[in-house]
Design a protein around this motif. Structure first.
Motif, mmCIF file in Angstrom:
data_model
loop_
_atom_site.group_PDB
_atom_site.id
_atom_site.type_symbol
_atom_site.label_atom_id
_atom_site.label_comp_id
_atom_site.label_asym_id
_atom_site.label_seq_id
_atom_site.Cartn_x
_atom_site.Cartn_y
_atom_site.Cartn_z
ATOM 1 N N LEU A 182 69.878 26.784 25.277
ATOM 2 C CA LEU A 182 69.297 26.184 26.483
ATOM 3 C C LEU A 182 68.002 25.492 26.102
ATOM 4 N N SER A 183 67.944 24.185 26.315
ATOM 5 C CA SER A 183 66.731 23.402 26.045
ATOM 6 C C SER A 183 65.952 23.220 27.343
ATOM 7 N N LEU A 184 64.672 23.586 27.312
ATOM 8 C CA LEU A 184 63.787 23.406 28.458
ATOM 9 C C LEU A 184 63.090 22.058 28.307
ATOM 10 N N GLU A 185 63.407 21.139 29.174
ATOM 11 C CA GLU A 185 62.969 19.757 28.991
ATOM 12 C C GLU A 185 61.470 19.556 29.177
ATOM 13 N N GLN A 186 60.810 20.430 29.957
ATOM 14 C CA GLN A 186 59.387 20.243 30.257
ATOM 15 C C GLN A 186 58.483 21.274 29.585
ATOM 16 N N ALA A 187 59.034 22.161 28.788
ATOM 17 C CA ALA A 187 58.262 23.292 28.262
ATOM 18 C C ALA A 187 57.856 23.098 26.811
#
Length: 252
Positions: free
Chosen positions: A223-228
């Motif tokens: 899972l890639s967190l786009e804003q983190a």
């Protein structure tokens, strides 16, 4: 050895492992999102109120956690591990897989240090020995979060945890991380579900390494967190909590 810890709730066991320059209080608010589970948050050796181990390694840190699991009669658990805590969890997974029902790698990874990274850690050790811990802490905190993150409570907690870490503990953890082996085979061979969460704006780990990691093990979910950055539990709390709750259901 005895490790300091806090715990909350009742039910199935969740074990939370913090990262470098952190301690058990990293999770003090986060675990409130899982009230129907019994959450245990440990101070890893050399961190918080837990003493360092002589000639500390990631494996000896994992052995200390395993010893605590035995003392607390935790026979099976889901581990949620941040950064350095993920290295410890991967060592546990390799050598004591029977304890693990599922593993969440939160802004962590299975790769060994590059030669450049090892040299950087040695330079940090030298600075600590020269009494320049505060300079390292200031630099480290800035790298933890995405550039546009501005939650003062999270930033203050990170700063306080880092300042509380004793120089001897910092050195022990740096040496342990620098000498750890590659453990990509743990993900390839895991017999339990693994959730690997990472941030697109992480300044301590290149997200492309996770993006490009390939395995035939269908138990591994990315899972890639786009804003983190490196602190998704604060930067993308709702998304991370939802992902972990769904993952826990998968582990049933």
């Amino acid at each position: 050895m005895n490790l300091s810890y806090i715990h909350y709730g009742k039910g199935e066991k969740l074990v939370f492992l913090h990262g470098y320059l952190e301690n058990k209080f990293l999770w003090k608010d986060f675990i409130l999102n899982f009230p129907s589970f019994h959450s245990f948050c440990f101070d890893l050796p050399g961190c918080g109120e837990s003493l360092p181990i002589e000639n500390q390694t990631i494996d000896s840190m994992a052995d200390a956690i395993k010893e605590m699991l035995d003392k607390l009669e935790i026979q099976k658990c889901i581990i949620i591990a941040h950064s350095m805590g993920g290295y410890v969890a991967l060592s546990l997974s390799e050598r004591y897989a029977e304890y693990i029902k599922g593993l969440v790698l939160l802004h962590s990874h299975p790769f060994a240090d590059s030669e450049e990274k090892r040299k950087n850690r040695e330079q940090e050790i030298q600075l600590i020995k020269e009494g320049k811990k505060s300079l390292l802490v200031q630099s480290f905190i800035r790298k933890l979060y995405a550039p546009n993150f501005s939650d003062n409570n999270a930033l203050t907690l990170s700063r306080n945890m880092a300042e509380y870490t004793c120089p001897q503990g910092m050195i022990a953890c740096l040496r342990a991380m620098a000498t750890r082996p590659d453990r990509t085979h743990v993900l390839h061979n895991a017999t339990f579900p693994v959730l690997w969460i990472y941030g697109k704006h992480d300044q301590l780990f290149t997200a492309e390494l996770a993006d490009n990691f390939k395995t035939n093990n269908q138990r591994v979910i990315k899972l890639s967190l786009e804003q983190a950055g490196h602190m998704g539990m604060f930067e993308a709390t709702d998304e991370v909590v939802k992902a972990i709750k769904n993952f826990i259901m998968l582990c049933q």
